[in-house]
Design an enzyme around this catalytic site. Structure first.
Site, PDB file in Angstrom:
ATOM      1  N   GLY A   1       0.738  -1.165   0.052  1.00 27.13           N
ATOM      2  CA  GLY A   1      -0.039   0.075  -0.076  1.00 27.13           C
ATOM      3  C   GLY A   1       0.839   1.390   0.053  1.00 27.13           C
ATOM      4  O   GLY A   1       0.446   2.069  -0.538  1.00 27.13           O
ATOM      5  N   CYS A   2       1.941   1.340   0.658  1.00 28.69           N
ATOM      6  CA  CYS A   2       2.806   2.251   0.865  1.00 28.69           C
ATOM      7  C   CYS A   2       3.820   2.887  -0.284  1.00 28.69           C
ATOM      8  O   CYS A   2       3.859   3.582  -0.649  1.00 28.69           O
ATOM      9  CB  CYS A   2       3.881   2.396   2.133  1.00 28.69           C
ATOM     10  SG  CYS A   2       2.917   2.066   3.461  1.00 28.69           S
ATOM     11  N   THR A   3       3.762   1.337  -1.127  1.00 28.10           N
ATOM     12  CA  THR A   3       4.587   1.687  -2.333  1.00 28.10           C
ATOM     13  C   THR A   3       3.744   2.233  -3.435  1.00 28.10           C
ATOM     14  O   THR A   3       3.932   3.267  -3.990  1.00 28.10           O
ATOM     15  CB  THR A   3       4.925   0.251  -2.800  1.00 28.10           C
ATOM     16  OG1 THR A   3       6.044  -0.074  -2.096  1.00 28.10           O
ATOM     17  CG2 THR A   3       5.807   0.345  -4.144  1.00 28.10           C
TER      18      THR A   3
END
Length: 154
Positions: A44-46
């Site tokens: 998700g952060c990527t």
């Protein structure tokens, strides 16, 4: 989220990728985006970081700085930035002081176990250092575009 729209943005100064540092004082007089994410190089952060990177030319045209903030070490952030060619600053807040000041340090729950962690959230600060818009509990898909729309509306 304890922060409210129209409030003064909490002061901060943090080390960031590529030998940079970011602070409220250095950004005075221009709007900026602070987005808080749980951990570098997770799916998700990527996806979120790559979406902000993709929108970076549009943010830059509007003279708006985008800054990602997590508790990750500088080493982890540098590796993440290099892996995905992220040009905007990723700031390290290992003690979560800035994360907490901006309301992103929240009680979370997984498998019935409660713990403190970073709630994926974003804050848009205007040129006067006031909180212009808050996005608590961010869903990644389409978020960077939503933030850009809010920036254009400033």
């Amino acid at each position: 989220m304890s922060l409210t729209e129209g409030a003064d943005a909490p002061d901060f100064s943090l080390p960031a990728t590529y030998g940079r540092s970011v602070s409220l004082a250095s950004l005075k007089g221009k709007p900026f985006v602070l987005y808080f994410y749980p951990r570098a190089d997770t799916p998700g952060c990527t996806k979120e970081a790559c979406a902000f990177q993709e929108g970076l030319p549009d943010f830059s045209k509007l003279d708006v700085t985008v800054i990602g903030v997590s508790k990750d070490s500088m080493k982890a952030l540098e590796k993440f930035a290099e892996k995905y060619s992220l040009q905007f600053p990723l700031a390290s807040d290992p003690e979560a002081k800035v994360i907490d000041a901006y309301g992103a340090w929240q009680e979370k729950s997984m498998y019935g176990k409660k713990y403190m962690g970073i709630e994926r959230s974003t804050v848009l600060v205007d040129a006067n250092g006031k909180v212009a818009k808050l996005w608590p509990k961010v869903k990644v898909t389409g978020h960077a575009e939503d933030v850009l729309k809010a920036v254009k509306a400033l």
